[in-house]
Design an enzyme around this catalytic site. Structure first.
Site, short mmCIF file in Angstrom:
data_model
loop_
_atom_site.label_atom_id
_atom_site.label_comp_id
_atom_site.label_asym_id
_atom_site.label_seq_id
_atom_site.Cartn_x
_atom_site.Cartn_y
_atom_site.Cartn_z
N PHE A 1 0.86 -1.19 0.00
CA PHE A 1 0.00 0.00 0.00
C PHE A 1 0.89 1.23 0.00
O PHE A 1 1.68 1.44 0.92
CB PHE A 1 -0.94 0.05 1.21
N ASP B 1 9.27 3.17 1.83
CA ASP B 1 8.07 3.89 2.23
C ASP B 1 7.84 3.68 3.72
O ASP B 1 7.37 2.63 4.16
CB ASP B 1 6.88 3.36 1.41
N LYS C 1 2.08 10.38 8.13
CA LYS C 1 1.38 9.87 9.32
C LYS C 1 1.89 10.40 10.66
O LYS C 1 1.61 11.54 11.02
CB LYS C 1 1.39 8.33 9.30
N THR D 1 3.09 25.04 -5.99
CA THR D 1 2.85 26.31 -5.30
C THR D 1 3.34 26.26 -3.86
O THR D 1 4.12 27.10 -3.43
CB THR D 1 1.36 26.70 -5.32
#
Lengths: 475, 475
Positions: free
Chosen positions: B193, B299, B330, B355
């Protein structure tokens, strides 16, 4: 037009500077040193400014060398109510904000007791026809969330909204293959800017630097009208341009190899050069998307929240029916999309979902910004100031035609732009404006865009016009 | 092991409840009413909880009905230091935070005087070998920004880091075509995931619901090891599994139709079921990515910031050299990626750009969280509490083998999981745990994952173990 006797800006910022102060060339020595130090840990090669935000006030941004510039760029069109706005200080110091910062919820599973109130505040300024919202984190994120909703909507129209998924779909999707992961497209326009993640970059088409080396989806681009200016003198040619561009849209909707779930457009192409299109073009686009069963997504990331004289820029077009989704970010300091059709909500929970589902801290701020814009009528004020500024710029354009071509943004408040002959002249102008104490930004290769805050008033416009004239008269 | 005499948690939360309080069934009447009201304006079908965050304290989350639950899910693994942590209240109320909230900068162009200090704080807890950071807004965003960096890195290796772009590249990219928009891939793993935007969803492979109906990139998936438990009794079989999976990785790197710019992996596959792999597997992966010239991206969105007993979970593996990029979100309440190689910075400015380039408000909070974790040695504390908890769970697994299979997470602090026979039993367990005042979450279809905060201590573990036993003994 006389200046108003009561200034919203003075109410907010009794100590706002009355004029720019330039004490060093730009970049000054402290700025260079700070940018170099930062560059050792963070890519700051684009940092041509290092701000002292604590000292910045209202329309003035102060740099680390002590220069104080009138800011008509406002963090790439994203500061709504001026630096250190006292109303927003109150909100930022509130217990509600503190809780949102330190107890960041997984909003989809664990909303707070105040979540409905926070959302309700965002809905008070929803575009006409919209009564629901989904939240994200940036303009690119808002657009990609809207794409997700559009693709789910499109497929659920095909299979029936309440139908489940087939085994073939649930198995193939795990291999990134059809039918679970279907080939579908979002149509956008040449010169568009919708963000720089992979799907949003696939719809962005303003500059190569935004997307070189990124794999992309092969999605269609139609042509956005290229008008001849001044508009009044080119009515027939521009109507023909509308028809030409709408025919391209229709042809792509009819012939593109994979279904087009949605058409995505900015009310004014901003990053791509402040390109405008007529009410008739936008109504034509609304009609043709309905005819071919695609959603219409209006990207108000740069144009929204009062900047063009209405709360949402697409209100100028009076499209009927309204667009299906409207995305927002920047001046709202938050992100997401508005919509109305209940079938734009995916047919099952956990499809439009992620851990945070937005940021309530930023949503609380957005609600407060929306309320101030409404309470103080700041969209109307922006329109008034734009109507004051535009003729002055028109006069300058008449006087310095070599440096101010295609002035655009009439009746769009302070959302004004013009073009130079080429990029190097434009870039020189942007740099020279610093010498008269004005921070201004460009768009496309050769254009200047004005993107002041919503507390930019006639007195600031006077300083801006005098600054432009001082620079152009020196060329 | 005796409970420590000085409790970090009591220091933070002298008034934390000593036990859960359950006054209604779940969902209670006020919760149902609040979720229904919210659902009219925001898709809240997944909102099985509506929290009263003002009343929540430390490890206890309170709902609108007045139930107070021990929270071992913590906003899907993302609350680091407990609800309403007083140190974070201080940070949230500071003038620095207020400025970051209301003067949100376009960080790439207009960093603030304090930006370097904010970044430096994030770097104090950087994974070994990393000395630079790029910032984003969510885990999915962090991963996609890392993909962008990887693709730019890969192409710049081909053309030479200091070379410009060819006309063919700058023209073809505007049509989303090669060579400007090349066909390149990110390899990930089955059951992984990594987020739910389009490119991140293309690397996500844990459940169909995450990505049904979304177009995707055709990127390769290798197999993540599937170990037999208990590990001690299955050493040879699991070593063979490592070899089998590494061979699949190598084969894909050799044979995939388009170049693989990076391999992306979680240190522990979390959403996908708390799947672990050995140090040898990770070193093998490091070796094979170097051999074939792909970057290795780890990750750490769910595993990072102390949760597994080290600040970053991949530290357990002692990979040499370290991974090329490490993404986070998280528990850090912020997002982005760490890296070291200067050539991972794109060869020109404005390529890795947008931005906002992150959110300094969230970065300030991340720095404060990192500092607390280090100052209070909370990763080590999590390890200690995990070592206290794990054998108790092992004993329960021995007693209730039908409901606690494949206990995993030994020596990974409180990052512990186990499996039920099927989804319906697991879901019943999660619901039943509410009746004993414990909020716990699942992963994959059939597993329970523990994801308490870093202020979860032995006394909380005792309550958790008693709650589990009470429920399982009733089955």
């Amino acid at each position: 037009m006389p200046h108003p006797t009561i200034s919203v800006c003075e109410g907010y910022f009794p100590e706002e500077p009355v004029a720019p102060v330039v004490v060093t060339s730009s970049p000054g020595p402290k700025l260079k040193k700070a940018a170099d130090a930062l560059n050792k840990v963070f890519d700051s090669r684009a940092a041509y400014f290092v701000a002292d935000y604590a000292k910045s006030q209202g329309n003035y941004i102060v740099d680390v060398d002590g220069n104080s510039y009138l800011d008509v760029y406002a963090q790439i069109a994203s500061i709504p109510l001026g630096y250190n706005n006292p109303k927003l200080v109150e909100v930022a110091k509130s217990d509600k904000m503190t809780s949102a910062i330190i107890n960041r919820p997984a909003l989809g599973n664990f909303p707070g007791a105040d979540t409905e109130e926070i959302i309700a505040e965002l809905l008070k300024v929803a575009p006409k026809g919209q009564d629901k919202v989904w939240s994200g984190l940036s303009g690119a994120d808002a657009n990609e969330l809207a794409f997700k909703a559009a693709f789910m909507w499109y497929q659920s129209k095909k299979r029936g909204y309440s139908s489940g998924f087939s085994t073939e779909e649930t198995e193939s999707v795990m291999k990134n293959q059809a039918p679970g992961s279907p080939e579908l497209a979002i149509m956008s326009f040449e010169r568009a800017f919708h963000g720089r993640l992979f799907a949003s970059a696939s719809t962005t088409c303003s500059k190569p630097i935004h997307k070189l080396d990124l794999p992309s989806f092969n999605w269609p681009k139609a042509e956005f009208p290229s008008y001849k200016y001044p508009l009044e003198a080119n009515v027939a040619a521009n109507q023909e341009e509308d028809r030409r561009c709408l025919a391209i849209v229709e042809n792509l909707l009819k012939t593109w190899a994979v279904p087009i779930a949605a058409v995505l457009i900015e009310p004014i192409q901003s990053e791509g050069g402040d390109n405008h299109a007529s009410n008739e073009f936008f109504q034509g686009l609304r009609d043709v998307t309905l005819k071919y069963g695609s959603l219409l997504i209006v990207d108000e990331v740069q144009t929204g929240v009062g900047a063009t004289g209405t709360f949402w820029a697409h209100e100028h077009f009076n499209m009927s029916p309204p667009p299906d989704m409207v995305t927002f970010s920047k001046k709202f300091q938050s992100a997401g999309y508005y919509f109305h059709d209940p079938e734009i909500i995916p047919n099952q929970p956990y499809r439009q979902f992620n851990t945070w589902c937005g940021d309530p801290a930023r949503m609380i701020l957005a609600g407060a910004i929306g309320k101030e814009v409404v309470d103080k009528d700041l969209a109307k004020q922006a329109a008034r100031v734009g109507n004051y500024l535009y003729p002055k710029l028109e006069a300058l354009a008449g006087k310095y035609p070599a440096y101010m071509a295609d002035l655009r943004g009439k009746n769009r408040a302070t959302f004004i732009a013009w073009s130079f002959k080429d990029a190097s002249l434009r870039n020189k102008f942007l740099a020279d404006m610093k010498t008269v104490g004005i921070n201004v930004g460009g768009c496309a290769e050769d254009s200047v865009r004005l993107r002041p805050t919503l507390v930019f008033e006639e007195k600031h416009a006077d300083i801006l016009v005098a600054g432009i004239e001082k620079i152009l008269s020196s060329y």
